[in-house]
Design a protein around this motif. Sequence first.
Motif, short mmCIF file in Angstrom:
data_model
loop_
_atom_site.label_atom_id
_atom_site.label_comp_id
_atom_site.label_asym_id
_atom_site.label_seq_id
_atom_site.Cartn_x
_atom_site.Cartn_y
_atom_site.Cartn_z
N CYS A 449 -8.84 -1.87 -1.68
CA CYS A 449 -7.47 -1.18 -1.75
C CYS A 449 -7.67 -0.09 -2.91
O CYS A 449 -6.60 0.45 -3.51
CB CYS A 449 -6.53 -1.79 -2.31
SG CYS A 449 -6.74 -2.70 -3.92
N LYS A 450 -8.90 0.77 -3.04
CA LYS A 450 -9.10 1.60 -3.98
C LYS A 450 -8.48 2.89 -3.65
O LYS A 450 -8.10 3.69 -4.61
CB LYS A 450 -10.73 1.82 -4.14
CG LYS A 450 -11.33 2.29 -2.74
CD LYS A 450 -12.78 2.34 -3.18
CE LYS A 450 -13.33 2.82 -1.65
NZ LYS A 450 -14.97 3.15 -1.72
N ILE A 453 -4.67 2.72 -5.27
CA ILE A 453 -4.52 2.65 -6.33
C ILE A 453 -3.79 3.66 -7.31
O ILE A 453 -2.64 3.46 -8.04
CB ILE A 453 -5.66 2.19 -7.26
CG1 ILE A 453 -6.18 0.82 -6.50
CG2 ILE A 453 -5.38 2.05 -8.66
CD1 ILE A 453 -7.65 0.53 -7.17
N CYS A 477 -1.29 -4.03 -10.27
CA CYS A 477 -2.66 -4.61 -9.98
C CYS A 477 -2.21 -5.98 -9.34
O CYS A 477 -3.20 -6.37 -8.47
CB CYS A 477 -3.14 -5.04 -11.51
SG CYS A 477 -3.78 -3.56 -12.60
N LEU A 480 -1.90 -5.41 -5.68
CA LEU A 480 -3.06 -4.48 -4.73
C LEU A 480 -4.21 -5.47 -4.73
O LEU A 480 -5.34 -5.10 -4.78
CB LEU A 480 -3.39 -3.02 -5.63
CG LEU A 480 -2.37 -2.09 -5.32
CD1 LEU A 480 -2.58 -0.86 -6.07
CD2 LEU A 480 -1.74 -1.98 -3.83
N ILE A 482 -5.97 -6.55 -7.44
CA ILE A 482 -7.04 -5.91 -8.50
C ILE A 482 -7.55 -7.25 -9.30
O ILE A 482 -6.62 -7.78 -9.84
CB ILE A 482 -6.64 -4.71 -9.32
CG1 ILE A 482 -6.18 -3.55 -8.49
CG2 ILE A 482 -7.63 -4.38 -10.16
CD1 ILE A 482 -5.50 -2.56 -9.22
N TYR A 505 -3.31 4.65 -17.03
CA TYR A 505 -3.77 4.18 -15.85
C TYR A 505 -4.82 5.28 -14.89
O TYR A 505 -5.54 5.34 -14.15
CB TYR A 505 -2.69 4.28 -14.72
CG TYR A 505 -2.09 5.61 -14.37
CD1 TYR A 505 -2.43 6.15 -13.48
CD2 TYR A 505 -0.81 5.68 -15.19
CE1 TYR A 505 -1.54 7.36 -12.87
CE2 TYR A 505 -0.32 6.81 -14.62
CZ TYR A 505 -0.69 7.79 -13.55
OH TYR A 505 0.09 8.87 -13.35
N VAL A 509 -8.08 3.97 -13.01
CA VAL A 509 -8.09 4.36 -11.65
C VAL A 509 -9.65 4.78 -11.32
O VAL A 509 -10.24 4.60 -10.31
CB VAL A 509 -6.97 5.48 -11.28
CG1 VAL A 509 -7.37 5.96 -9.82
CG2 VAL A 509 -5.58 4.64 -11.39
#
Length: 514
Positions: A449-450, A453, A477, A480, A482, A505, A509
Motif C-alpha cells: 500500500c505504499k 499512504i 496506519c 493501510l 502499516i 507524516y 511517508v
Amino acid sequence: MLKESCEMFLLNQALREDCARNNFTGGKDWPAELKTAFHRSQTLGYRNGYAIVRRPTVGIGGDHLQFNQLSQAELDELANKAPVLTYGQPKQAPPADFIPAHVAFDKKVLKFDAYFQEDVPMSPEEHYRIRQVNIYYYLEDDSMSVIEPVVENSGIPQGKLIKRQRLAKNDRGDHYHWKDLNRGINITIYGKTFRIVDCDRFTQVFLESQGIELNPPEKMALDPYTELRKQPLRKYVTPSDFDQLKQFLTFDKQVLRFYAIWDDTDSMYGECRTYIIHYYLMDDSVEIREVHERNDGRDPFPLLMNRQRMPKVLVENATTDMISIFEPPVRNSGIIGGKYLGRTKVVKPYSTVDNPIYYGPGDFFIGAVIEVFGHRFIILDTDEYVLKYMESNAAQYSPEALASIQNRVRKRDAPAPESESKQTEKDPGVQELEALIDTIQKQLKDHSCKDNIREAFQICDKEASGYVDREMFFKICESLNIPIDDSLVKELIRMCSHGEGKINYYNFVRAFSN
C-alpha cells in the motif's frame, strides 16, 4: 461411835457370808457395797525405754469392761440429742475468697495438633494440600486461635490463620467450649474442617481431671507434594568417575618439573633461552619460569606465564567476535544508562541451534541493523579507529559496507552547503533520521500500500500543514496495514512526533516511497 463401827463390821461380815453362799468367786464380782479397792487400771507403760499407751482391760475397782461401755438407752439418747439445744447455733464458716476466671486460669492454654485439607485446582503436580496447624484454647475467657507454623520458602501465607476470639459452633449462637474438644474429632471453623489428632501433656491432664475420656491419638497427615520434594531428584546423566576433590587430596603438593629451552636463533637478534615448566597435578595447571644467570643483562622477571590451565590447541579468534553494548546516560531521562549488554557472542537471527552463526566484523558498518536477542540496533556512525580498520582490512567487508565507509569519509571531508549546515545545526538528528528512513526502505520496499499512504494523509490534512493528529495517524496506519509494531517503524514514529498531539507524516511517508 464404837457401837456403829462394830455394827458396820458385823454387817459386812454377814454380806460376805451371803456372797459365799451365792457362789460369788472374787472381789470384782462383789456388789459395790462390798468393794474395798477402787483403783483404775494402769494405761501407761514402758517398753525398751519408750513410753507406750495401753488400753485398760478392767474398769475401776476391777470391773469387767464391756465392748461398748454405753448402754443401748444411752446410745439412743445421744442419737436423738440435738447439739443445738446444748451448744446453740453453730457458727457459719466464712465464705471462700472469690477468684475471677482471668486470674484462676491465667496463662493456662490447651493446645491441640490438627490439620485441614485444601484443594489445588490449578497445579498439575498436586491435587490437594495438607496444612498442619495448632489450635489453642484459652481457659481464662474460652477464646480460641488457629496458628499455622511458618515453613521457610513455602510460598503460602502462613502464621495466624484465625485470630484469638470466641468461635461459633453452630447457627444458634453457641460457642466452642473445652468440653467439645477431643482427639480424633472434626471441628468446623468458618467453613474449614479441622481434624484434631493429638494434644500436649497439660491438655491431656486437664481434660482427664475434668472427667473427660480422651480418644486415642492419631498420626498427623503428611502433605504428598512436600514428601515428593524430599525425594532425591532423578538424574539422567551418568556420573563421571573423575573426582576433582579426590584429585586435589591425592596429588596435593605434587609438581612435575620439566627443563626446556626457547630456540629463537632463526629470527634476527634471536637467541636460545632456558626455562623451567611446572605442571601441578592437583588441578592440571601449568606455569613457566625463566632461568636467570648473573650478569645476563635481563630484567629479573621470574614468570613468563602465570599458573593457569593451558589449552592444547589454540583456537584462532577464539575471543576480538564478542559484542558489548553501552547506553550513554542522559540526564533527567528517567532511564538508567550504562552497560546494556555484557561481552558475549550474539547469534544471528534465523540461524539454527545445531549450526549457530555469530555476528562478525563484516556485519558491522554504517546503516547495518544488528538484532540482539529480539532488539534491533541501527549503526549510525563510527569512530576514527573503526574507519581506519575497515579501510586497512577491506577484504573482510562487503562492497556495501565499504561504500558506506567511503560515503562517510566523503561527507566528512567535503564542505557542507550553507543551507544544509544551517539545517544540521538546527536539527542534529537529521542524519539519524535519514539513516533510519534508508533502512526501512530496504526492508519494506515490497509493501503493497505504499502508493496510497501519501494520499490518505493528505486527505486528512485539509490545511496542508504536513501534520496530522496522533489518533488520526494511527487510524490511517491501521487501515493501510502499516506495520507499526515493527521496532524500526516505532522509532520512526517517535522521531516524527511533534509535541504530544501531532505527527509529521511527510518524513514518515518517505520511508515507504522509492
